[in-house]
Design a protein around this motif. Sequence first.
Motif, PDB file in Angstrom:
ATOM      1  N   ILE A 101       0.840  -1.197   0.000  1.00  0.00           N
ATOM      2  CA  ILE A 101       0.000   0.000   0.000  1.00  0.00           C
ATOM      3  C   ILE A 101       0.878   1.252   0.000  1.00  0.00           C
ATOM      4  O   ILE A 101       1.821   1.355   0.799  1.00  0.00           O
ATOM      5  N   PRO A 102       0.627   2.188  -0.946  1.00  0.00           N
ATOM      6  CA  PRO A 102       1.425   3.422  -0.970  1.00  0.00           C
ATOM      7  C   PRO A 102       1.380   4.156   0.375  1.00  0.00           C
ATOM      8  O   PRO A 102       0.351   4.161   1.062  1.00  0.00           O
ATOM      9  N   VAL A 103       2.515   4.769   0.708  1.00  0.00           N
ATOM     10  CA  VAL A 103       2.635   5.492   1.973  1.00  0.00           C
ATOM     11  C   VAL A 103       2.696   6.992   1.675  1.00  0.00           C
ATOM     12  O   VAL A 103       3.521   7.442   0.876  1.00  0.00           O
ATOM     13  N   VAL A 104       1.812   7.760   2.318  1.00  0.00           N
ATOM     14  CA  VAL A 104       1.790   9.213   2.158  1.00  0.00           C
ATOM     15  C   VAL A 104       2.222   9.846   3.471  1.00  0.00           C
ATOM     16  O   VAL A 104       1.620   9.586   4.519  1.00  0.00           O
ATOM     17  N   THR A 105       3.278  10.638   3.391  1.00  0.00           N
ATOM     18  CA  THR A 105       3.819  11.254   4.603  1.00  0.00           C
ATOM     19  C   THR A 105       3.902  12.767   4.421  1.00  0.00           C
ATOM     20  O   THR A 105       4.542  13.242   3.469  1.00  0.00           O
TER      21      THR A 105
ATOM     22  N   ILE B 262       0.449   9.278 -11.696  1.00  0.00           N
ATOM     23  CA  ILE B 262      -0.026   9.034 -10.336  1.00  0.00           C
ATOM     24  C   ILE B 262      -1.049  10.092  -9.981  1.00  0.00           C
ATOM     25  O   ILE B 262      -0.805  11.293 -10.137  1.00  0.00           O
ATOM     26  N   LYS B 263      -2.212   9.675  -9.539  1.00  0.00           N
ATOM     27  CA  LYS B 263      -3.274  10.595  -9.091  1.00  0.00           C
ATOM     28  C   LYS B 263      -3.644  10.277  -7.659  1.00  0.00           C
ATOM     29  O   LYS B 263      -3.454   9.156  -7.194  1.00  0.00           O
ATOM     30  N   TYR B 264      -4.120  11.292  -6.986  1.00  0.00           N
ATOM     31  CA  TYR B 264      -4.543  11.056  -5.603  1.00  0.00           C
ATOM     32  C   TYR B 264      -5.911  11.713  -5.390  1.00  0.00           C
ATOM     33  O   TYR B 264      -6.299  12.630  -6.093  1.00  0.00           O
ATOM     34  N   ARG B 265      -6.605  11.186  -4.396  1.00  0.00           N
ATOM     35  CA  ARG B 265      -7.879  11.768  -3.972  1.00  0.00           C
ATOM     36  C   ARG B 265      -7.907  11.785  -2.448  1.00  0.00           C
ATOM     37  O   ARG B 265      -7.246  10.995  -1.785  1.00  0.00           O
TER      38      ARG B 265
END
Length: 247
Positions: free
Chosen positions: A208-212, A243-246
């Motif tokens: 799972i991608p990690v967002v910091t 890469i997109k984020y929501r």
Amino acid sequence: MAISRVACASFNLGTNTTITITRDNKAYTHTLKYGFNGATGVIVEKTKETTYVWTPPADVFYAKMPNMSSGYGTISCETYNGNTLVGKSTASFYVYTTKEECAPDVTGTVVDTNSKTTELTGNALTLVRYLSKPKCALTATAKNSATIKTIQIENPVGLVATTSPYTFDTVYSREFRFKATDSRGYSTTTRINVEDFIKYDPCYFDKIPVVTRLESTSNKADVTVTGYCFKGSFGIVSNTLTIKYRY
């Protein structure tokens, strides 16, 4: 006066066979005839030979056994003393067909019908693994009075069709197998290896991608992504990673 005896060696259609006659009187002559599944014919009339090499009429025999790979026939030998019929004897023979002479001719074609992938490749003859939708067409021609009974189109592993033409929803490998079986049970398999085959694999994450967030109040963040992305070219378009984020 004893009638002569006859014997005939079994044979493969398309080859010669030998008929032998055993006679008690050298003055005798013999007329030879054949019978096979309702077909009859004269082989030779009043021959003095005791050994006769016969070329069976292959087209007649094939037509009388469209659904059989072998059959049973008879040779009759009429014994003559001058013009007087002394009597008649018969002998049986087996006739065989061969795969080399009878197996059907099979050809196949493969074309991509997915407009999304053909826009990337620029060629309907190029396939993209998992994404293309190949339309496969099989053409089979039966031989020597046989008929085509079944067909099969296969893309290993796991994609099989029994009608033609047939469009698969996906594709796994560059190899396609086109098989036809005729009414005698003979089959032919033609393999086509698509020359231009893109070994595409979908993107995936190892974890799972990690967002910091850089700082507790920062409006910037680091995104750590590990996984796989296809980096090759489809032909006229190269794959790119977005890469997109929501939130």
